[in-house]
Enzyme design. Sequence first.
Site, short mmCIF file in Angstrom:
data_model
loop_
_atom_site.label_atom_id
_atom_site.label_comp_id
_atom_site.label_asym_id
_atom_site.label_seq_id
_atom_site.Cartn_x
_atom_site.Cartn_y
_atom_site.Cartn_z
N GLU A 140 -11.80 -3.03 -23.98
CA GLU A 140 -12.05 -4.48 -24.02
C GLU A 140 -13.52 -4.76 -23.73
O GLU A 140 -14.20 -3.92 -23.17
CB GLU A 140 -11.22 -5.20 -22.94
N GLY A 198 -13.86 1.99 -17.45
CA GLY A 198 -12.61 1.46 -16.91
C GLY A 198 -12.75 0.41 -15.84
O GLY A 198 -11.87 0.29 -14.99
N THR A 199 -13.82 -0.37 -15.90
CA THR A 199 -13.92 -1.46 -14.93
C THR A 199 -14.19 -2.79 -15.63
O THR A 199 -14.91 -2.82 -16.63
CB THR A 199 -15.02 -1.19 -13.86
N TYR A 224 0.82 -1.22 0.00
CA TYR A 224 0.00 0.00 0.00
C TYR A 224 0.86 1.27 0.00
O TYR A 224 0.50 2.28 -0.61
CB TYR A 224 -1.03 -0.03 1.15
N HIS A 246 -14.69 1.57 -2.45
CA HIS A 246 -13.64 0.73 -1.88
C HIS A 246 -12.67 1.50 -1.00
O HIS A 246 -11.56 1.04 -0.76
CB HIS A 246 -12.88 0.01 -3.02
N ASN A 301 -12.12 3.22 -7.36
CA ASN A 301 -10.70 3.57 -7.25
C ASN A 301 -10.38 4.17 -5.89
O ASN A 301 -11.20 4.87 -5.30
CB ASN A 301 -10.31 4.55 -8.36
P1 OAD Z 1 -9.74 -4.18 -13.28
O1 OAD Z 1 -8.26 -4.20 -13.31
O2 OAD Z 1 -10.43 -5.43 -12.92
O3 OAD Z 1 -10.30 -3.74 -14.70
C1 OAD Z 1 -9.82 -2.60 -15.36
C2 OAD Z 1 -10.60 -2.43 -16.64
O4 OAD Z 1 -10.19 -1.23 -17.25
C3 OAD Z 1 -10.38 -3.55 -17.68
O5 OAD Z 1 -11.63 -4.03 -18.13
C4 OAD Z 1 -9.63 -2.84 -18.81
O6 OAD Z 1 -9.99 -3.34 -20.10
C5 OAD Z 1 -10.12 -1.42 -18.64
N1 OAD Z 1 -9.21 -0.38 -19.16
C6 OAD Z 1 -7.86 -0.41 -19.27
N2 OAD Z 1 -7.40 0.74 -19.78
C7 OAD Z 1 -8.49 1.53 -20.00
C8 OAD Z 1 -8.67 2.86 -20.50
N3 OAD Z 1 -7.64 3.61 -20.89
N4 OAD Z 1 -9.93 3.34 -20.58
C9 OAD Z 1 -10.99 2.58 -20.19
N5 OAD Z 1 -10.88 1.34 -19.71
C10 OAD Z 1 -9.64 0.81 -19.60
O7 OAD Z 1 -10.16 -2.96 -12.33
P2 OAD Z 1 -11.55 -2.70 -11.59
O8 OAD Z 1 -12.70 -3.14 -12.41
O9 OAD Z 1 -11.53 -1.31 -11.09
O10 OAD Z 1 -10.92 -4.00 -5.44
O11 OAD Z 1 -11.40 -3.68 -10.36
C11 OAD Z 1 -12.41 -3.76 -9.43
C12 OAD Z 1 -11.84 -4.02 -8.06
O12 OAD Z 1 -11.04 -5.20 -8.08
C13 OAD Z 1 -10.88 -2.95 -7.57
O13 OAD Z 1 -11.55 -1.86 -6.96
C14 OAD Z 1 -10.06 -3.70 -6.58
C15 OAD Z 1 -9.78 -4.93 -7.41
O14 OAD Z 1 -9.36 -6.04 -6.76
C16 OAD Z 1 -10.42 -4.06 -4.22
O15 OAD Z 1 -9.24 -3.88 -3.98
C17 OAD Z 1 -11.47 -4.33 -3.19
#
Ligand code: OAD
Length: 246
Positions: free
Chosen positions: A216, A188-189, A68, A120, A103
Site C-alpha cells: 500500500e 511493512g510500516t 498481551y 518499541h 515490532n
Molecule cells: P501498521 O499496522 O500501522 O502498518 C502495517 C503496514 O504494513 C501497512 O502499511 C500495510 O500496508 C503494510 N503491510 C501489510 N502486509 C505487508 C506485507 N506482506 N509486506 C509489507 N508490508 C505490508 O504497523 P506499524 O507501522 O508497525 O506501536 O505500526 C507502528 C506502531 O503502531 C506499532 O509499533 C505499534 C502500533 O500501535 C506501539 O504499540 C507503540
Amino acid sequence: MSFAISNELRARLERGGPILALTGAGVSAESGLATFRGPGGMWEGRDPMELATPQAFAADPETVWRFYDWRRKQAAEAAPNPAHVAFAALEQGRDSFRLVTQNVDGLHERAGNRDVLRLHGSLWRLRCLGDCEEHDNLELDLGPLPPRCACGALLRPAVVWFGEPLDPAVLHRAEQFAEEADLVIVAGTSALVYPAAALPEIARLAGAYVVEVNPETTPLSERADVHIAGSAGAVLPRLVEVAGIA
Ligand code: OAD
C-alpha cells in the site's frame, strides 16, 4: 511477482555501504500476525487507549495483560517468513547492516538477527513495577493474570505504550544509524507512528537512498526515492540476491 529494481537501488545494494532496515508489523503479516491498522488490523474493534497505555494498565491490568498474553501466544505460534530470513541474511552478509524494528514479536531474532534495535520493546521482556530488573521471559503460561514479580509487585510487558517515550539511548542509536546509512529499506510500516517514522527522513536528508517496501502507499511513499508495491516476503529475498548475498 515482478517489480523493477532501479539502477540506483542496485548500485547501493552492490556497493557495500551501510544499510539500515526499518521494519513494522507488515513484515510479520506473512507469518500470520495481524498488523495494527487497516481492515482486520489489531486496532479494528479494539481501543488502543484501553489496551496500550499506562493509564489503561493502572485501571485494569488484567484486561491489558489478557491482550498481551494473547499476542505472546500468537507470536510463539508464528514462524519467521522469507522477509525475516532475508534480513538475517543481510546482517550475516554485511558488517554495516543495521536492523531497527517497531515490532515486539521476536520474529527477527528467531530468524537469526543478533543485533536488533527494538524501538518499541519486546513482548518477551517483563518489567517489574517495583525495583527489580527488567528481564527476559519466554514462558507461555504466566499463571494468573496479571503476573507478579517475586518481590510481589506487578509485572508489565516491556513494550512502549502510547504516551510513553522511547528509550532515549535506543532512539539515539537509531538516529545515528539513519545519519550514517547509504541505503534505507523501510518495510511493512504505515509510517504514521513517530519518532520511528522520522528515521527515513533523517536518513534521506543525510544523503541516503530510501526504498519503501509496502503493498500500500503510506505518507512516506512520495518522499521515498522508490516505493516497491509488493509484499516484504516477496521483495526482500530479491534485494538480498541483488546485494550479492547468497
Ligand atoms: P501498521 O499496522 O500501522 O502498518 C502495517 C503496514 O504494513 C501497512 O502499511 C500495510 O500496508 C503494510 N503491510 C501489510 N502486509 C505487508 C506485507 N506482506 N509486506 C509489507 N508490508 C505490508 O504497523 P506499524 O507501522 O508497525 O506501536 O505500526 C507502528 C506502531 O503502531 C506499532 O509499533 C505499534 C502500533 O500501535 C506501539 O504499540 C507503540
